[in-house]
Design an enzyme around this catalytic site. Sequence first.
Site, short mmCIF file in Angstrom:
data_model
loop_
_atom_site.label_atom_id
_atom_site.label_comp_id
_atom_site.label_asym_id
_atom_site.label_seq_id
_atom_site.Cartn_x
_atom_site.Cartn_y
_atom_site.Cartn_z
N ALA A 10 86.69 4.21 70.94
CA ALA A 10 87.30 2.89 71.15
C ALA A 10 88.49 2.94 72.09
O ALA A 10 88.92 1.91 72.61
CB ALA A 10 87.70 2.29 69.81
N ARG A 15 95.13 7.81 80.27
CA ARG A 15 95.47 8.91 81.18
C ARG A 15 94.44 9.11 82.30
O ARG A 15 94.67 9.85 83.24
CB ARG A 15 95.65 10.21 80.37
CG ARG A 15 96.89 10.18 79.49
CD ARG A 15 96.86 11.23 78.39
NE ARG A 15 96.04 10.81 77.25
CZ ARG A 15 95.89 11.51 76.13
NH1 ARG A 15 96.47 12.68 76.01
NH2 ARG A 15 95.13 11.06 75.15
N GLN A 72 86.26 -1.53 66.55
CA GLN A 72 87.68 -1.47 66.18
C GLN A 72 88.39 -2.50 67.08
O GLN A 72 88.55 -2.27 68.27
CB GLN A 72 88.22 -0.06 66.46
CG GLN A 72 89.68 0.10 66.07
CD GLN A 72 90.28 1.41 66.61
OE1 GLN A 72 89.78 2.00 67.57
NE2 GLN A 72 91.36 1.84 65.99
N GLY A 139 96.79 18.70 69.09
CA GLY A 139 97.64 18.77 67.91
C GLY A 139 97.76 20.23 67.47
O GLY A 139 96.82 21.02 67.59
N ASN A 226 90.89 13.98 78.77
CA ASN A 226 91.94 12.96 78.78
C ASN A 226 92.30 12.54 80.20
O ASN A 226 92.76 11.43 80.42
CB ASN A 226 93.19 13.47 78.08
CG ASN A 226 92.94 13.73 76.60
OD1 ASN A 226 92.16 13.03 75.96
ND2 ASN A 226 93.55 14.76 76.08
N ASN A 384 58.20 -0.98 112.40
CA ASN A 384 57.54 -1.59 111.24
C ASN A 384 58.17 -2.90 110.82
O ASN A 384 57.64 -3.59 109.97
CB ASN A 384 57.55 -0.62 110.05
CG ASN A 384 58.96 -0.25 109.62
OD1 ASN A 384 59.86 -0.16 110.46
ND2 ASN A 384 59.16 -0.03 108.34
C1 UD1 Z 1 93.36 13.86 69.46
C2 UD1 Z 1 94.01 14.40 68.19
C3 UD1 Z 1 94.62 15.75 68.49
C4 UD1 Z 1 93.52 16.67 68.95
C5 UD1 Z 1 92.79 16.11 70.17
C6 UD1 Z 1 91.59 16.94 70.49
C7 UD1 Z 1 94.76 12.47 66.88
C8 UD1 Z 1 95.91 11.64 66.49
N1 UD1 Z 1 95.02 13.46 67.75
O1 UD1 Z 1 94.38 13.66 70.43
O2 UD1 Z 1 95.24 16.28 67.32
O3 UD1 Z 1 94.06 17.94 69.25
O4 UD1 Z 1 92.35 14.77 69.90
O5 UD1 Z 1 90.86 16.43 71.59
O6 UD1 Z 1 93.67 12.25 66.41
N2 UD1 Z 1 90.21 6.45 69.61
C9 UD1 Z 1 89.71 5.33 68.99
N3 UD1 Z 1 90.57 4.37 68.56
C10 UD1 Z 1 91.91 4.49 68.70
C11 UD1 Z 1 92.41 5.64 69.33
C12 UD1 Z 1 91.54 6.61 69.78
O7 UD1 Z 1 88.49 5.17 68.83
O8 UD1 Z 1 92.63 3.59 68.27
C13 UD1 Z 1 89.24 7.47 70.09
C14 UD1 Z 1 89.32 7.70 71.60
O9 UD1 Z 1 88.39 6.87 72.27
C15 UD1 Z 1 88.96 9.19 71.72
C16 UD1 Z 1 89.38 9.78 70.39
O10 UD1 Z 1 89.57 8.71 69.49
O11 UD1 Z 1 87.57 9.37 71.89
C17 UD1 Z 1 90.67 10.61 70.51
O12 UD1 Z 1 91.71 9.82 71.03
P1 UD1 Z 1 92.68 10.41 72.12
O13 UD1 Z 1 93.68 9.35 72.44
O14 UD1 Z 1 91.95 11.01 73.23
O15 UD1 Z 1 93.42 11.54 71.25
P2 UD1 Z 1 94.15 12.84 71.79
O16 UD1 Z 1 95.48 12.46 72.29
O17 UD1 Z 1 93.27 13.58 72.69
CA CA Z 2 91.31 13.22 73.66
#
Ligand code: UD1
Ligand code: CA
Length: 444
Positions: A10, A15, A72, A139, A226, A384
């Site tokens: 979602a 980035r 969501q 994380g 990202n 053609n």
């Molecule tokens: C997340 C993890 C981090 C982990 C990393 C690994 C959390 C808080 N952090 O960080 O610990 O090391 O992934 O790749 O989970 N998404 C939603 N709805 C939202 C927010 C995000 O569906 O409200 C989805 C995004 O589309 C994405 C995924 O969740 O596919 C992860 O979100 P992203 O913002 O990329 O998290 P990271 O900062 O990468």
């Molecule tokens: Ca991510």
Amino acid sequence: MRLAVVILAAGQGTRMKSRLPKVLHPLGGHPLLTYSIATARALIEAPLILVIGHGAEAVREIAGSQVTIVVQPEQLGTGHAVLQTESVLADVAEAVLVVYADMPLIRTETLRRLAEAHAVGGSPITLLTISADNPRGFGRIVRDTTGRVSAIVEEAQATPAQLAIRELYTGVACYDATWLWPHLHRLPLSPSGEFYLTDLVALAVAEGRSVQALSADDPEEMIGINTRAHLAEAEAILRRRINHRWMEAGITLIDPSTTYIQDTVEIGPDTVILPNTHLWGQTRIGAECRLGPNTIVRDTTIGDRCRVEASVLEGALLEDDVDVGPFAHLRPGAHLARGVHMGNFGEVKNSYLGPGTKMGHFSYLGDATVGQNVNIGAGTITCNYDGERKHPTIIEDGAFIGSDTMLVAPVRVGHDAKTGAGAVVTHDIPPGSVAYGVPARVKG
Ligand code: UD1
Ligand code: CA
């Protein structure tokens, strides 16, 4: 144990700095999202939930009917995203495996190992972790003095000491469903204003529960996309995987780092692929061919023992022993029969060239049907298109088309007929005769 998989897709992907939702960016020619769906589907068929939000309509279209979609409405964090699936999964699943759609390279086998470890571990949460020198914004896994997992700290909130931790959360975890749903409601709001799924770990630990961590062994699988730089890294890894598989299967790649083969392509044994060659889409290549260097082949079928050098082939069909290039362009509907030779600076569109026909230099054949053993002289053109409609040209077996002949379609050149150099052919030429001049007249 009834397992469900939840894929989070979602987020906006800020980035990426793109108008396109992150999960729709192409990787290896397919939208990013399709990888996590395929990987999850190889593990279980259902229940498979995809959480969408940002760019929902476009994402829904790509996701297709293989997943159950949950929206969501506001992107309030990964914890909030999983919470949206409660009403669909509460009475269905005993364990919930959560993966992020921006992790396209993870393997089904890794998900299976995690689900199995969770099933026997007795913890409400089993995390997939990785130890890697480059933390890539992941994380950090915080452990207490006895070595037990106590929290996941997001990079933005980490202390300098925590930033130095090299045990990282991959973004994949498995949860007990009965524990998960009530605790998702209790997630605290993080300082960033989101509900982090990763904060469930501290909740479990605060209740005296243990959190299991399973260490993954291949950091390449865990790449989260990202940024566009991450996307390029993933592209390189994917390419390496595909190329390795083809070399194992008996294909020579002279320089795998500049060989681009989509996962939809098939290649026969002992084919040699030279540098900077791109094979895309529904392309099938036979055995013992030699392709490249500098060749692009898209949605094309190539028989055995063909040679294609520095050329572009799209939607074409080459039978066995065909020789193309350098600098040829085959467009949709080009069909080169066995043993055709097509030399430099030729273009063929929607045309059939019969067995043994030769087209050596600087020619365009469009909407033409050419018989066998025809010689197409240098600079021959089928005119053609009259500005409104396309017209067919027919050249029968054994004809000899002189250099620089213009064939003004619709027109037919009979078998074994000849045209003189520079002829502009506006009328049919009978079999065995010779036509020359502007406009061309039949000799004798
Ligand atoms: C997340 C993890 C981090 C982990 C990393 C690994 C959390 C808080 N952090 O960080 O610990 O090391 O992934 O790749 O989970 N998404 C939603 N709805 C939202 C927010 C995000 O569906 O409200 C989805 C995004 O589309 C994405 C995924 O969740 O596919 C992860 O979100 P992203 O913002 O990329 O998290 P990271 O900062 O990468
Ligand atoms: Ca991510």
